[in-house]
Design an enzyme around this catalytic site. Sequence first.
Site, short mmCIF file in Angstrom:
data_model
loop_
_atom_site.label_atom_id
_atom_site.label_comp_id
_atom_site.label_asym_id
_atom_site.label_seq_id
_atom_site.Cartn_x
_atom_site.Cartn_y
_atom_site.Cartn_z
N LYS A 50 0.85 -1.20 0.00
CA LYS A 50 0.00 0.00 0.00
C LYS A 50 0.88 1.25 0.00
O LYS A 50 1.93 1.28 0.65
CB LYS A 50 -0.90 -0.03 1.24
CG LYS A 50 -1.96 1.06 1.28
CD LYS A 50 -2.85 0.88 2.52
CE LYS A 50 -3.93 1.96 2.59
NZ LYS A 50 -4.79 1.80 3.79
N SER A 71 -10.08 -0.40 6.98
CA SER A 71 -9.43 -0.23 5.67
C SER A 71 -8.74 -1.47 5.12
O SER A 71 -8.30 -1.47 3.97
CB SER A 71 -8.44 0.94 5.71
OG SER A 71 -9.14 2.15 5.54
N SER A 79 -9.69 1.87 2.69
CA SER A 79 -8.78 2.58 1.83
C SER A 79 -7.74 1.68 1.14
O SER A 79 -7.15 2.09 0.14
CB SER A 79 -8.05 3.65 2.64
OG SER A 79 -7.23 3.07 3.62
#
Lengths: 471, 96
Positions: A79, A178, A154
Amino acid sequence: MELTDLSVKELGEGYRAKTFSVVDVAKAHLVRIEKENPVLNAYLEVFDDVIAEAERAEKILADKGAGAHLLTGIPIAVKDNILIQGKRVSAASKMLENYVATYDATAITHLKNAGAFFLGRTNMDEFAMGSSTEHSAYGVTKNPHDITRVPGGSSGGSASAVAAHLAPIALGSETCGSIRQPVSLCGLVGLKPTYGEVSRSGLIAMGSSLDQIGPIARTVHDAKLVFDTIRGQDSLDGTTLPNQGETRVSNKRIGVPREFVKDAQPDVRENFEKTLDTLRSKGYEIVDIEFPSAPYGLAAYYIVMPAEVSTNLARLDGVRYGLSYEGKNLLDEYEQSRARGFGAETKRRVMLGAYVLSSGYYDAYYKRATALRSVIAEDLAKAFADVSFIATPTTPGPAFKIGEKSDPVSMYLEDIFAAPANLTGIPAISVPMNMVVRDGVSLPVGVQFMSPKRTESSLFDIARDLIGETL
Amino acid sequence: MISVDDVKKLAVLGRLSLTDEEITKLQGEIESIVAYVDVIQKVPLPETSNTSTHLDLENVMREDENPHEAGKYTEALLVQAPRREGDYVKVKKVLG
């Protein structure tokens, strides 16, 4: 069978049997990324040293043989808010578009030491604020199950990449849901570890009392392997917990907070009941529990988190690093740089944080929300005195259409079931249930299990039992 | 109720320069978010409830000494600064 279809476990076995090489696996993923990523937008950048790193891992395997770490030669997607020294890391923000990490996150150090290597950095909502990746400054990521739908967020890029077999495994991060929400929407396994299990050093801070890095995988085995590798006490993060051995819960009793789960969509609730039946047939006992404070968790979260966001993002001022706009004076420089660097959701949360912390509102919002956090922890302690797990659907529904949730509050409600775990620091895992159908398309949706702090081992056990995965 | 003036004050606190259009939009959005989180006013909280988040964590201190030799990371960090002069970050004057 393509190399990109293999799990981490299968890749490790193949390396040891010399069925294929690390470079073969790296190349197979690069080819697939080149083909699929222009549509999915899961990766923001594919690193230019993937083959060189694969060759390096190959040598480690040759030297250490069967004794090599099980992650040696495993390609990982990361990420875009986790620092890898020398690589760009932008948190999917214009603010950090050209920022280069000056050190490795501790989780990355652990993975490098294990001999793993990194394919690239994955898309996300800006600064990890969102549940769809629609708040990325670099375009939305698509859900591989239906490209008109979001992958969740996210950590949506990481989930989309693993679901589309553009990586066997990925790192995500959670502040509230997330990891769990995108794995629910993409049909994967994801863990939000106990607060303090995984070092936050090198994770771009959002809500520091809530943030944790965790694994996103296609199997429980792979999620556990990554978690076991990245966790541990770290002198660079004073909130990491002292090392202890694997701790398990004492019984197979699962509590279901009925009042709380009624907010899920009807077919998700039906699916959830079937999942509970499956668990019953595998020797688990299901009991109803009271969790009166649970429905207030998300509201408390939307006070605590923006307060921490407005504080954490104050460092992005156009002076030290990141986007800089030369203003008339210093204040103008701050305000113009931040106006240009931050997207709409980030601005909203900075403003909201300023509101709940401002004099006159502090007692009514921030202080009260913090007290509520303790009440939620007390409710959980009462529940865990009797049951070992608490189960809910991971999300109220499956993946929604891109653009469907334009109202901020409707987007926030995606994380209604996620909030208690983040607010109180307990671990939670999401695993796939049966699919549900929307507009004629089958879509995945997950079930989550929460358990007392530091009992991740038991979460992996129940996840494996549910989906019938053997060791 | 959140007024346009409130939004402007919050923008000052948040160090954000906003357009009129953004201010209008944020006024409505912040109002609806605050209306949502206001539900916590209705939850009965015990007088004695803790306001500390992670009660099981303790402060961790390091020795009061230099953690590394001076200058070790200066170049790596300064290279990211928008403007520099020697080993300093260059800023506009702070005092008027």
